[in-house]
Scaffold this motif. Structure first.
Motif, mmCIF file in Angstrom:
data_model
loop_
_atom_site.group_PDB
_atom_site.id
_atom_site.type_symbol
_atom_site.label_atom_id
_atom_site.label_comp_id
_atom_site.label_asym_id
_atom_site.label_seq_id
_atom_site.Cartn_x
_atom_site.Cartn_y
_atom_site.Cartn_z
ATOM 1 N N ASN A 221 -56.421 -3.661 1.969
ATOM 2 C CA ASN A 221 -57.944 -3.494 2.598
ATOM 3 C C ASN A 221 -58.872 -4.242 2.127
ATOM 4 O OD1 ASN A 221 -58.222 -1.458 5.306
ATOM 5 N ND2 ASN A 221 -56.336 -0.725 3.750
ATOM 6 N N PHE A 222 -58.769 -4.897 0.921
ATOM 7 C CA PHE A 222 -59.665 -5.825 0.236
ATOM 8 C C PHE A 222 -59.121 -7.132 0.223
ATOM 9 C CE2 PHE A 222 -60.856 -1.500 -1.641
ATOM 10 C CZ PHE A 222 -62.089 -1.447 -1.333
ATOM 11 N N LEU B 28 -60.741 8.886 -3.615
ATOM 12 C CA LEU B 28 -61.597 9.358 -2.535
ATOM 13 C C LEU B 28 -63.074 8.019 -2.306
ATOM 14 C CD1 LEU B 28 -61.641 13.018 -2.600
ATOM 15 C CD2 LEU B 28 -60.294 11.546 -1.119
ATOM 16 N N ILE B 29 -63.324 7.980 -3.502
ATOM 17 C CA ILE B 29 -64.626 6.911 -3.629
ATOM 18 C C ILE B 29 -64.210 5.504 -3.198
ATOM 19 C CG2 ILE B 29 -66.098 5.436 -5.168
ATOM 20 C CD1 ILE B 29 -65.912 7.717 -7.169
ATOM 21 N N VAL B 30 -63.079 5.026 -3.475
ATOM 22 C CA VAL B 30 -62.633 3.573 -3.017
ATOM 23 C C VAL B 30 -62.200 3.892 -1.344
ATOM 24 C CG1 VAL B 30 -60.937 1.895 -2.986
ATOM 25 C CG2 VAL B 30 -61.866 3.081 -5.117
ATOM 26 N N LYS B 31 -61.750 4.992 -0.920
ATOM 27 C CA LYS B 31 -61.473 5.163 0.525
ATOM 28 C C LYS B 31 -62.751 5.115 1.388
ATOM 29 C CE LYS B 31 -57.072 7.482 -0.051
ATOM 30 N NZ LYS B 31 -56.182 8.736 -0.058
ATOM 31 N N ALA B 32 -63.705 5.741 0.672
ATOM 32 C CA ALA B 32 -65.126 5.890 1.360
ATOM 33 C C ALA B 32 -65.810 4.542 1.477
ATOM 34 C CB ALA B 32 -65.985 6.747 0.662
ATOM 35 N N LEU B 33 -65.619 3.605 0.394
ATOM 36 C CA LEU B 33 -66.040 2.240 0.412
ATOM 37 C C LEU B 33 -65.353 1.414 1.558
ATOM 38 C CD1 LEU B 33 -65.919 1.515 -3.602
ATOM 39 C CD2 LEU B 33 -68.128 1.807 -2.048
ATOM 40 N N ASP C 212 -47.332 3.340 -5.951
ATOM 41 C CA ASP C 212 -48.512 4.270 -5.777
ATOM 42 C C ASP C 212 -48.903 3.504 -4.175
ATOM 43 O OD1 ASP C 212 -51.224 5.211 -5.392
ATOM 44 O OD2 ASP C 212 -51.600 4.961 -7.783
ATOM 45 N N GLU C 213 -48.765 4.502 -3.458
ATOM 46 C CA GLU C 213 -48.894 4.103 -1.913
ATOM 47 C C GLU C 213 -50.546 3.941 -1.548
ATOM 48 O OE1 GLU C 213 -46.876 3.520 0.236
ATOM 49 O OE2 GLU C 213 -45.037 4.295 -0.575
ATOM 50 N N ASP C 214 -51.335 4.881 -2.382
ATOM 51 C CA ASP C 214 -52.779 4.479 -2.237
ATOM 52 C C ASP C 214 -53.153 3.068 -2.735
ATOM 53 O OD1 ASP C 214 -53.485 6.987 -0.866
ATOM 54 O OD2 ASP C 214 -53.354 7.915 -2.783
ATOM 55 N N ILE D 74 -55.882 -2.857 -8.639
ATOM 56 C CA ILE D 74 -55.981 -3.456 -7.064
ATOM 57 C C ILE D 74 -55.614 -5.056 -7.267
ATOM 58 C CG2 ILE D 74 -57.206 -3.692 -4.835
ATOM 59 C CD1 ILE D 74 -58.575 -1.024 -5.663
ATOM 60 N N PHE D 75 -56.539 -5.730 -8.059
ATOM 61 C CA PHE D 75 -56.241 -7.120 -8.058
ATOM 62 C C PHE D 75 -55.039 -7.572 -8.610
ATOM 63 C CE2 PHE D 75 -57.047 -11.002 -10.359
ATOM 64 C CZ PHE D 75 -57.604 -11.729 -9.617
ATOM 65 N N LEU D 76 -54.408 -6.949 -9.309
ATOM 66 C CA LEU D 76 -53.020 -7.187 -9.925
ATOM 67 C C LEU D 76 -51.815 -6.805 -8.825
ATOM 68 C CD1 LEU D 76 -52.913 -5.920 -13.621
ATOM 69 C CD2 LEU D 76 -52.953 -8.345 -12.701
#
Length: 364
Positions: free
Chosen positions: A319-320, A251-256, A310-312, A292-294
């Motif tokens: 998105n990054f 949720l934190i990353v989605k808010a970012l 992991d879909e998220d 995420i980087f990998l």
């Protein structure tokens, strides 16, 4: 009737009851079946994976009155005494409290006397790496020419601290961390049998926190039962341990991604009210951005690590940019170090996350 904690109540009694260590169980069974019994075994691995438990079970297999068996009878006097920790020919030693060479010599002096009730006199030395160099030298002399009725079962979390001269005279078995899915399946089964109701999210969180240690998982569950009875919810685990499930980190990353300042502040307030450890949140964000980087670099990342898709995480990687991930990682890592010097960790985490949003808005 005295209360027995779960870790002791559910301790395996036979080789087939031990989970996650099939490679070791197979070797021990073969050793027993073919009567190829070495005089010294060393069990290595992280805490709580079953080293001393496995050693006790093996000692029982060797000293069962029915014979040297893969599955001890559990009914004879020897089996019952070993289960109670009262068998005279199974000498358990905590090396952490007996590091002096005089104590080791005194212990080894008793070796010249044959077993009283058992087939073998067995020395189970836990955390053997804690012995002094002089104690190791004293032990080495016995390992070189032990009497036929003596067996050494050594256990350690730090085998690299054990002299090579000792290791070379032992059969070494490395116990693995218990896989997440296997632990989850096992805990669901035993908690059902114990009439303990637990939310799936709570059990997932416990398995994650235990990091492959069954004893740690059972200790957390024990603590939760004391805290809230036999109905355990995710919020109970969060209150007890001060940690949250990956869902909240997501949720934190989605808010970012959405540059949602208000959502970030709302989440931090919720974490504060739940008593979540803010350093833990930083640690989880660091781990997540590494993943995420990998996944950004390697499209087949999940196949490589043998995890479910992991879909998220895929959404995050889309998105990054690579540059954003690298900068976010460095900022969170640096911010975590700074937070250790702060008295107000809440404001420290707010500054880290708001700084990330500021960078995102200005396109880094």
């Amino acid at each position: 009737m005295s209360y027995k904690i779960l870790a002791l109540k559910l301790r395996p009694k036979k080789l087939d009851d031990v989970i996650g260590q099939n490679h070791v169980i197979k070797s021990l069974k073969s050793s027993i079946k073919n009567y190829r019994l070495h005089h010294a075994y060393i069990f290595t691995g992280s805490r709580g994976v079953g080293k001393t438990t496995l050693a006790r079970i093996f000692a029982k297999c060797l000293n069962c009155e029915k014979g040297i068996l893969i599955n001890s009878c559990e009914k004879c006097k020897n089996c019952k005494l070993i289960n109670l920790g009262k068998f005279s020919d199974l000498i358990e030693v905590d090396a952490a409290s007996r590091t002096k060479v005089e104590e080791t010599k005194e212990l080894l002096e008793d070796i010249k006397y044959p077993p009283i009730n058992g087939r073998y006199k067995i020395y189970l030395i836990d955390e053997v790496h804690m012995l002094s160099l002089y104690s190791f030298n004293a032990l080495l002399k016995t390992l070189e020419e032990p009497p036929e009725y003596i067996k050494f079962l050594l256990a350690t979390t730090k085998f690299k601290k054990i002299p090579i001269t000792i290791l070379s005279r032992c059969l070494q078995f490395n116990l693995k961390l218990i896989p997440f899915k296997l632990m989850l399946k096992y805990l669901k089964k035993i908690l059902f049998l114990e009439n303990i109701l637990i939310e799936n999210n709570a059990l997932n969180l416990i398995c994650k926190l235990s990091k492959g240690s069954m004893r740690d998982a059972l200790s957390i569950i024990e603590q939760a039962i004391i805290f809230c009875g036999k109905k355990i919810k995710e919020k109970n685990i969060i209150n007890i341990i001060g940690v949250i499930d990956k869902y909240y980190i997501y949720l934190i990353v989605k808010a970012l991604i959405k540059n949602d300042i208000y959502k970030i502040l709302e989440l931090i307030i919720n974490f504060y009210e739940l008593g979540v450890d803010f350093i833990y949140i930083c640690d989880e964000l660091i781990i997540l951005f590494h993943k995420i980087f990998l996944s950004k670099l390697l499209p087949n990342y999940f196949k490589l690590i043998n995890e479910d898709l992991d879909e998220d995480l895929i959404y995050f990687s889309k998105n990054f940019t690579i540059e954003e991930i690298k900068i976010y990682y460095k900022i969170i890592l640096k911010g975590r170090k700074t937070m250790l010097e702060l008295s107000d960790l809440k404001s420290g985490l707010e500054m880290i996350l708001l700084n990330l949003i500021f960078l995102k808005k200005n396109q880094i």
